[in-house]
Scaffold this motif. Structure first.
Motif, PDB file in Angstrom:
ATOM      1  N   TRP A 140       0.835  -1.210   0.000  1.00 41.97           N
ATOM      2  CA  TRP A 140       0.000   0.000   0.000  1.00 41.97           C
ATOM      3  C   TRP A 140       0.859   1.245   0.000  1.00 41.97           C
ATOM      4  CZ3 TRP A 140      -1.291   3.955   3.716  1.00 41.97           C
ATOM      5  CH2 TRP A 140      -0.536   3.901   4.895  1.00 41.97           C
ATOM      6  N   MET A 396     -11.685   0.283  13.794  1.00 42.10           N
ATOM      7  CA  MET A 396     -12.801  -0.532  13.313  1.00 42.10           C
ATOM      8  C   MET A 396     -13.677  -0.995  14.471  1.00 42.10           C
ATOM      9  SD  MET A 396     -12.835  -0.224  10.189  1.00 42.10           S
ATOM     10  CE  MET A 396     -14.223  -1.247   9.749  1.00 42.10           C
ATOM     11  N   LEU A 471     -12.303 -14.332  14.748  1.00 39.89           N
ATOM     12  CA  LEU A 471     -12.675 -12.935  14.501  1.00 39.89           C
ATOM     13  C   LEU A 471     -13.748 -12.836  13.420  1.00 39.89           C
ATOM     14  CD1 LEU A 471     -12.181  -9.881  14.826  1.00 39.89           C
ATOM     15  CD2 LEU A 471     -10.258 -10.083  13.274  1.00 39.89           C
ATOM     16  N   LEU A 479     -22.827  -8.715  12.291  1.00 44.29           N
ATOM     17  CA  LEU A 479     -23.472  -8.144  11.115  1.00 44.29           C
ATOM     18  C   LEU A 479     -24.859  -8.740  10.918  1.00 44.29           C
ATOM     19  CD1 LEU A 479     -23.134  -6.300   8.637  1.00 44.29           C
ATOM     20  CD2 LEU A 479     -22.278  -8.277   7.403  1.00 44.29           C
ATOM     21  N   LEU A 482     -27.380  -7.414  13.288  1.00 44.59           N
ATOM     22  CA  LEU A 482     -27.875  -6.084  12.917  1.00 44.59           C
ATOM     23  C   LEU A 482     -28.887  -6.193  11.780  1.00 44.59           C
ATOM     24  CD1 LEU A 482     -24.538  -4.029  12.987  1.00 44.59           C
ATOM     25  CD2 LEU A 482     -26.454  -3.792  14.555  1.00 44.59           C
TER      26      LEU A 482
HETATM   27  C1  HEA Z   1      -6.243  -0.126   8.073  1.00 43.44           C
HETATM   28  C2  HEA Z   1      -7.044  -1.049   8.200  1.00 43.44           C
HETATM   29  C3  HEA Z   1      -6.805  -2.513   8.250  1.00 43.44           C
HETATM   30  C4  HEA Z   1      -7.659  -3.426   8.798  1.00 43.44           C
HETATM   31  C5  HEA Z   1      -9.011  -3.159   9.423  1.00 43.44           C
HETATM   32  C6  HEA Z   1      -7.017  -4.711   8.655  1.00 43.44           C
HETATM   33  C7  HEA Z   1      -7.586  -5.906   9.098  1.00 43.44           C
HETATM   34  C8  HEA Z   1      -6.906  -7.104   9.123  1.00 43.44           C
HETATM   35  N1  HEA Z   1      -5.617  -7.340   8.666  1.00 43.44           N
HETATM   36 FE1  HEA Z   1      -4.414  -6.028   7.735  1.00 43.44          FE
HETATM   37  N2  HEA Z   1      -3.194  -4.683   6.828  1.00 43.44           N
HETATM   38  C9  HEA Z   1      -3.443  -3.355   6.646  1.00 43.44           C
HETATM   39  C10 HEA Z   1      -4.561  -2.665   7.097  1.00 43.44           C
HETATM   40  C11 HEA Z   1      -5.648  -3.245   7.758  1.00 43.44           C
HETATM   41  N3  HEA Z   1      -5.796  -4.567   8.024  1.00 43.44           N
HETATM   42  C12 HEA Z   1      -2.357  -2.726   5.948  1.00 43.44           C
HETATM   43  C13 HEA Z   1      -2.255  -1.266   5.558  1.00 43.44           C
HETATM   44  C14 HEA Z   1      -1.420  -3.734   5.710  1.00 43.44           C
HETATM   45  C15 HEA Z   1      -0.068  -3.593   5.023  1.00 43.44           C
HETATM   46  C16 HEA Z   1      -0.162  -3.978   3.594  1.00 43.44           C
HETATM   47  C17 HEA Z   1       1.182  -3.862   2.965  1.00 43.44           C
HETATM   48  O1  HEA Z   1       2.133  -4.472   3.483  1.00 43.44           O
HETATM   49  O2  HEA Z   1       1.287  -3.146   1.956  1.00 43.44           O
HETATM   50  C18 HEA Z   1      -1.969  -4.948   6.285  1.00 43.44           C
HETATM   51  C19 HEA Z   1      -1.291  -6.167   6.288  1.00 43.44           C
HETATM   52  C20 HEA Z   1      -1.739  -7.281   6.980  1.00 43.44           C
HETATM   53  C21 HEA Z   1      -0.929  -8.436   7.243  1.00 43.44           C
HETATM   54  C22 HEA Z   1       0.530  -8.612   6.871  1.00 43.44           C
HETATM   55  C23 HEA Z   1       0.734  -9.217   5.556  1.00 43.44           C
HETATM   56  C24 HEA Z   1       2.191  -9.313   5.230  1.00 43.44           C
HETATM   57  O3  HEA Z   1       2.969  -8.431   5.627  1.00 43.44           O
HETATM   58  O4  HEA Z   1       2.567 -10.283   4.568  1.00 43.44           O
HETATM   59  C25 HEA Z   1      -1.724  -9.327   7.929  1.00 43.44           C
HETATM   60  C26 HEA Z   1      -1.279 -10.645   8.404  1.00 43.44           C
HETATM   61  O5  HEA Z   1      -1.862 -11.262   9.206  1.00 43.44           O
HETATM   62  C27 HEA Z   1      -3.022  -8.708   8.089  1.00 43.44           C
HETATM   63  C28 HEA Z   1      -4.119  -9.297   8.721  1.00 43.44           C
HETATM   64  C29 HEA Z   1      -5.323  -8.630   8.955  1.00 43.44           C
HETATM   65  C30 HEA Z   1      -6.448  -9.278   9.608  1.00 43.44           C
HETATM   66  C31 HEA Z   1      -6.487 -10.693  10.106  1.00 43.44           C
HETATM   67  C32 HEA Z   1      -7.451  -8.330   9.693  1.00 43.44           C
HETATM   68  C33 HEA Z   1      -8.828  -8.548  10.294  1.00 43.44           C
HETATM   69  O6  HEA Z   1      -8.986  -7.636  11.333  1.00 43.44           O
HETATM   70  C34 HEA Z   1      -9.918  -8.474   9.261  1.00 43.44           C
HETATM   71  C35 HEA Z   1     -11.266  -8.775   9.860  1.00 43.44           C
HETATM   72  C36 HEA Z   1     -12.380  -8.674   8.853  1.00 43.44           C
HETATM   73  C37 HEA Z   1     -13.104  -9.694   8.385  1.00 43.44           C
HETATM   74  C38 HEA Z   1     -12.820 -11.078   8.788  1.00 43.44           C
HETATM   75  C39 HEA Z   1     -14.226  -9.465   7.417  1.00 43.44           C
HETATM   76  C40 HEA Z   1     -15.565  -9.714   8.040  1.00 43.44           C
HETATM   77  C41 HEA Z   1     -16.265  -8.448   8.281  1.00 43.44           C
HETATM   78  C42 HEA Z   1     -17.605  -8.374   8.443  1.00 43.44           C
HETATM   79  C43 HEA Z   1     -18.500  -9.526   8.382  1.00 43.44           C
HETATM   80  C44 HEA Z   1     -18.207  -7.034   8.666  1.00 43.44           C
HETATM   81  C45 HEA Z   1     -18.811  -6.905  10.033  1.00 43.44           C
HETATM   82  C46 HEA Z   1     -19.597  -5.687  10.074  1.00 43.44           C
HETATM   83  C47 HEA Z   1     -20.247  -5.249  11.160  1.00 43.44           C
HETATM   84  C48 HEA Z   1     -20.208  -5.949  12.436  1.00 43.44           C
HETATM   85  C49 HEA Z   1     -21.001  -3.993  11.080  1.00 43.44           C
HETATM   86  N4  HEA Z   1      -2.994  -7.462   7.499  1.00 43.44           N
END
Ligand code: HEA
Ligand code: HEA
Ligand code: CUA
Ligand SMILES: [Cu+2]
Lengths: 534, 314, 215
Positions: A140, A396, A471, A479, A482
């Motif tokens: 990103w 979030m 999670l 969700l 709701l």
């Molecule tokens: C800013 C916001 C954000 C959010 C919210 C998340 C959420 C999550 N992220 Fe992420 N992540 C980033 C931003 C974010 N991330 C960024 C910027 C990077 C770096 C990328 C890069 O290196 O360029 C990254 C990278 C990143 C990595 C590293 C990858 C790597 O370096 O190789 C990992 C690894 O575990 C990870 C995991 C997760 C997980 C498990 C969630 C979980 O929390 C997700 C949970 C969500 C769900 C499972 C979906 C289900 C949702 C619903 C059903 C909706 C519910 C709605 C209501 C209740 C109203 N993320």
């Protein structure tokens, strides 16, 4: 006052049909459309995370190729940042709540508001095109010269981010003007709910920092097409300059992301303790202080990038000051609970999680500011965990808490409280199971953006992957809970929580088209629970 | 000095490790303390002041306390300023290499490292250094930004094309330590590993002598095999027939290969040499033109050895 | 003077009165300008940084820009700023006709700017002084002259885009002036176009020395 006839019907019923929604200028409807879009992308981003986390079950290939993996974390990061957390709380809840909380009929520029939403959608479409145009895999952060490799998907992505930035600027501008000029009689600055203060601080950053992202993206695009040589070292350019540009925006962006969440936390904690918030002015000004300091610390992302040692030292020094306003908030929230009348309803459970997660996220941020330690921790999973504790664990979670809090006002329905609480518990356990092991793994030296990793780290990855399953189940339960409430007859009372802010005390549930049947006159502060009234 | 691994930090093997770990652990305990205070207070309040009747208000509307506000502003401020000083000291120490440091030139390319010892006149793909000897790495990249990270030494620095960025360390014990690339650099970023081998000064001298002429006592094909990993071809080409980033080398000798532009060529000495020096001219069908040119990087002898090696892969 | 067909401006539904509406819009416009200034500010900082990186390229390339044409353009823009300010003044005095004259004058000056810019661009194209790979200028000793011209085209191009938007605003004002009577309390469009033009001027005042004069 002009003699406008108020439409005294519920805003959801004033007109019907898809077209009436797509052309509406009502901030409440626009807020709901933002909410729906943002949730769609949150789920998309979450699914990407679920998939690449499953891939990390073993150190080698499971079911994704390297390129797919790289593409997935890029899409995950870009979607989560630009389509979910940055526009999230301001676009959805801010839009809906801001005019209601200050007693205005709408935002100052309703049409501009709709324009922001359309720009958001356009940006979203471009992001999807980028998916189809191949795979964007620059991360990103779009660091040059890697991202200059003419990959058309990266270009679409840059354009998407540009439009989303524009949308964000317009929202911020709209909020600032509304807060300055449209407050109801009696709504003095210090009677504004803390959510408004938070949105105000956020909006300042949106207006002043986002344009720098805009010019960065323009330069990147031009560089891609014409090879000018501004960032490309092969042509005499400077890739570090690109990083400065990027972080000059993206550091304030992390506060754009988190400050609105502070606002929601303040509302939740005060309301469910039925107690005046402790240190109102301190919390309000600390949001503004974070804004100001936030502009001066971007260089802490570049401690190993080869800027000068003096610059590193200055940026480290300044970064530590972000701890102070954050500490003020955390301590004031905690003290608000003291001698309160605390009720653990679903939104409050999320509110308390915000406190818990933000403390971890913030404290892990400070360790990254310690120069010598960051040299070791930079670009490891420690950083990944740090920013998920703040972006997911704080923003979030606060967002979801806020949705539960304002859901009755938005829809007129109450959701099932027991299911809501159960889901929030799963979310708490799941979230910490994903990200706590990453802290240890990171400080042990496991680099981020790694498809292939040392077998020593496998156990941490596996716990983390189990975490996201818990999670995801929790979030889906929340969700569905709701959504199920929508099938019931409208049953939400006007003020189910006994809150003292305008949207609960004065506006109907759901509110009428122009928010209030008559302009409210404000006679007390937002959290004066002891005072008589309503 | 504590040299065992801890829960939080890997093995310590450089002079920096102690001070970094000290700062890390100091901060760890400070944050555990703050975290514990906050969480215990929240839990206690939530239980103690739980709402008993639905319409119950808070028992006291306390809104402000100057003493508290000052305290919880001042204490963190003092703590973070102390942390700043600790971090800064450790950091400047990492940046200023002692004058007696031995120099090694490091080149990062997608997705391999190579090390040249200008004084000793040797090159390798695994960094070999003597123990208790300050070493200064002068690093650059031929393509995109990489980053050179040795967890056990607690040090890292970005490797930037068009610039020289330096890094120094002094290893405190012998052994083999992992090196990672930590700046995202494309497809095989997570495979861009190598190792630092820390040896005694005597072993180092012996190694230099052997490495000075790596082709000595070897057939060209054997030497080619060494170059295959040393020069980083291994990052993209396999020798077992499977397709990597680039085409495999197994069984290509003598066959006719289709090119992107519709032509096809026979794999012979001239073609292989051309592929090394100007890979963009004849791009094999189905592949991206991403192979870096090795013009000037490989000596004639090395080119011949690689050709011999490819020829030997039946 | 005001013709009889002109209507008075109506306040939008969500505002209490004209004053609140005007104040809000003006404040919004200021914020928008601040945002633009941040964008151009960053662009200028980038330019200064390139100057610092490659002083030789800048020194060698600058003579290829004609400072006299640049100065002429500065004159066009600043005079346009003056006529725009006059237009806003007349709008407050309900002098619809004079407003229009000044708007048209400003438009002409803006066209003048674009004409000169086109001449300059053409000359650059003719001599191959183009950004990046397209660059094939002759007689340069610096290896990085293409960066100067790359920056030149990006910066002046972005600025020219803003000139075009500013002209769009002027045309919009002309249109509104046919429909709505400007008054002391309602002259918002002219005021905004004027503010926007001030921004265009401001940016140029920095770009001009950076590209044509310094060093
Ligand atoms: C800013 C916001 C954000 C959010 C919210 C998340 C959420 C999550 N992220 Fe992420 N992540 C980033 C931003 C974010 N991330 C960024 C910027 C990077 C770096 C990328 C890069 O290196 O360029 C990254 C990278 C990143 C990595 C590293 C990858 C790597 O370096 O190789 C990992 C690894 O575990 C990870 C995991 C997760 C997980 C498990 C969630 C979980 O929390 C997700 C949970 C969500 C769900 C499972 C979906 C289900 C949702 C619903 C059903 C909706 C519910 C709605 C209501 C209740 C109203 N993320
Ligand atoms: C989303 C919001 C968000 C927030 C709120 C923060 C908050 C902070 N961040 Fe974070 N950060 C990110 C998002 C965020 N960050 C992201 C996305 C990245 C990585 C981007 C990438 O590379 O992809 C990152 C990376 C990052 C780095 C670079 C790491 C690296 O790449 O090497 C640093 C370094 O200084 C840092 C520092 C901080 C600090 C000091 C805070 C402070 O604001 C925290 C302040 C809060 C507290 C301190 C807690 C409360 C206070 C107390 C309980 C009192 C007691 C405290 C003390 C005595 C210390 N962050
Ligand atoms: Cu090289 Cu990552
Ligand atoms: Cu930051």
């Amino acid at each position: 006052m002009t003699a406008h006839v108020h439409d005294n019907i519920n805003y959801l019923k004033t007109s019907k049909g898809l077209k009436s929604w797509l052309t509406t200028v009502d901030h409440k409807r626009i807020g709901l459309m933002y909410l729906a879009s943002i949730l769609v992308f949150f789920i998309t981003g979450g699914l990407y995370a679920l998939l690449f986390r499953l891939e990390l079950w073993t150190p080698n290939k499971d079911f994704l190729s390297v390129d797919q993996y790289n593409n997935f974390f890029t899409m995950h990061g870009v979607i989560m940042v630009f389509l979910v957390v940055v526009p999230g709380i301001p676009g959805a809840l801010g839009n809906f709540v801001l005019p209601l909380q200050i007693g205005a009929k709408d935002l100052a520029f309703p049409k501009l508001n709709l324009t922001s939403l359309y720009l958001y959608w356009l940006g979203a479409i471009l992001a999807v095109i980028s998916l189809l145009a191949g795979h964007a895999d620059s991360g990103w952060t779009f660091y040059a010269p890697y991202s200059l490799s003419k990959n058309p998907a990266v270009m679409w992505m840059l354009t998407a981010a540009f439009l989303l930035g524009f949308s964000s600027i317009l929202t911020g501008l709209n909020f600032i003007v509304t807060i300055h000029k449209m407050r109801a009689p009696g709504m003095t600055w210090f009677r504004m709910p803390l959510f408004i203060w938070a949105l105000y601080a956020t909006a300042i950053m949106q207006v002043f920092a986002t344009p720098v992202l805009g010019i960065t993206l323009i330069l990147m695009l031009v560089e891609n097409f014409f090879h000018i040589g501004i960032f490309d070292p092969a042509l005499g350019g400077d890739p570090i300059l690109m990083q400065h540009f990027f972080w000059f925006y993206s550091h304030p962006a992390v506060y754009i992301i988190v400050v609105p969440a502070f606002g929601i936390a303040s509302e939740l904690i005060a309301t469910f303790s039925k107690k005046e918030i402790f240190g109102y002015k301190f919390i309000a000004f600390s949001s503004v202080a974070i804004t100001v300091i936030g502009f001066l610390v971007w260089g802490h992302h570049m401690f190993v990038a080869g800027q000068s040692e003096v610059a590193d030292t200055i940026f480290s020094f300044l970064t530590f000051f972000t701890a102070i306003p954050s500490a003020i908030k955390v301590f004031n929230w905690t003290t608000t609970l003291y001698k309160g009348s605390i009720e653990l309803r679903t939104p409050m459970l999320y509110g308390l999680q915000v406190l818990f997660n933000f403390t971890i996220g913030g404290l892990t941020g400070i360790i990254l500011a310690i120069l010598s330690v960051d040299i070791h921790l930079h670009d490891t999973y420690f950083v990944v965990s740090h920013f998920h504790y703040v972006a997911m664990g704080t923003t979030m979670i606060a967002f979801i808490g806020g949705i539960h809090y304002w859901w009755p006002k938005m829809t007129g329905r109450m959701y099932n409280e027991v299911v809501g609480k159960f889901a929030s518990l799963l979310v708490f356990v799941g979230f910490n199971t994903v990200f706590f092991p990453q802290l240890i793994m990171g400080s042990q030296g496991s680099p981020r953006r790694y498809y292939h990793y040392l077998p020593d780290f496998q156990i941490f990855h596996q716990i983390s992957t189990i975490g996201i399953i818990i999670l995801a189940v929790g979030l889906f339960t929340a969700l569905i809970n709701l959504l199920m409430s929508l099938r019931r007859a409208p049953d939400a009372p006007q003020n189910p929580w006994g809150a003292r802010t305008l949207e609960w005390e004065f506006a109907e549930t759901p509110p009428v088209l122009f928010n209030f049947k008559e302009t409210p006159v404000v006679t007390h502060g937002p959290y004066e629970f002891a005072k008589e009234g309503a | 000095m504590d040299t065992t691994k801890s829960v939080w930090l890997p093995e310590q093997a450089s002079t920096f490790a102690n001070s970094v770990d000290w700062a890390f652990n100091l901060y760890l305990w400070i944050s555990v303390a703050f975290f514990a205070i906050i969480v215990v207070l929240i839990a206690y309040f939530v239980v103690k002041y739980a709402r008993k009747r639905p319409d119950q208000l808070a028992t006291a509307q306390i809104v402000h306390n100057t003493f508290l506000e000052t305290t919880w502003t001042a204490i963190p401020l003092i703590i973070v300023m102390a942390l700043f000083v600790v971090g800064m000291k450790g950091y400047w120490n990492m940046r200023v290499a002692p004058s007696n440091a031995m120099q090694v030139d490091v080149t990062g390319r997608k997705w391999a490292w190579s090390f040249d010892y200008p004084k000793e006149g040797v090159s390798t793909d695994t960094l070999v250094v003597p123990v208790h000897q300050p070493v200064r790495l002068r690093m650059t990249s031929t393509d995109v930004i990489h980053s050179f990270f040795i967890p056990a030494f607690r040090t890292k620095a970005d490797v930037i094309p068009g610039r020289y960025h330096s890094l120094w360390f002094e290893a405190t014990k012998t052994g083999v330590f992992q090196v990672f690339c930590t700046q995202y650099c494309g497809t095989n970023h997570s495979y861009m590993w190598t190792a630092v081998k820390v040896v005694t000064p005597d072993e180092f001298q012996a190694w230099v002598a052997a490495a000075a002429d790596p082709s000595k006592g070897k057939t060209p094909a054997e030497f080619g095999e060494i170059l295959y990993s040393q020069k980083g071809c291994v990052a993209c080409h396999t020798v077992d027939g499977s397709t990597g980033i680039g085409p495999t080398w197994k069984g290509i000798w003598g066959i006719s290969v289709p090119l992107e532009d519709g032509r096809s060529v026979t794999v012979d000495e001239a073609y292989v040499k051309k592929s090394m020096n100007e890979p963009a001219t004849d791009v094999v069908k189905g592949f991206q033109p991403i192979m870096p040119p090795f013009q000037g990087v490989l000596s004639d002898k090395e080119e011949d050895a690689l050709v011999a090696y490819i020829q030997s892969l039946k | 003077m005001a013709s009889t067909t002109l209507q008075e401006h109506e306040v939008a539904h969500h505002f209490d009165d004209l004053e609140q509406e005007f104040e809000s819009q003006k404040f919004g416009m200021w914020l928008f300008m601040a945002s633009e200034i941040m964008m151009f500010g960053a662009l200028l900082v980038g330019g200064l940084f390139l100057l610092y990186l490659h002083p030789d390229a800048f020194a060698e390339s600058r003579p290829h820009l004609d400072w006299r044409l640049g100065a002429l353009n500065t004159f066009f823009l600043l005079t346009g700023g003056f006529t725009m300010a006059r237009a806003a003044g007349f709008a407050q005095q309900r002098e619809q006709g004079k407003v229009r004259t000044n708007l048209i004058l400003s438009l002409l000056l803006a066209c003048g700017f674009l004409v000169v810019k086109t001449i300059e661009y053409k000359a650059k194209f003719h001599h191959g002084l183009l950004p990046g790979h397209a660059f094939h200028g002759e007689g340069f000793t610096s290896l990085h002259a293409h960066i100067f011209f790359g920056y030149y085209f990006v910066a002046t191009g972005l600025h020219a885009l803003h000139v075009l938007i500013g002209m769009g605003l002027m045309i919009w004002c002309l249109k509104v002036s046919k429909r709505v009577q400007f008054t002391r309390d309602y002259y918002t469009p002219v005021e905004f176009a004027g503010m926007y033009w001030a921004l265009v001027d401001l940016v140029w005042v920095f770009l001009f020395p950076l590209l044509y004069l310094v060093g």
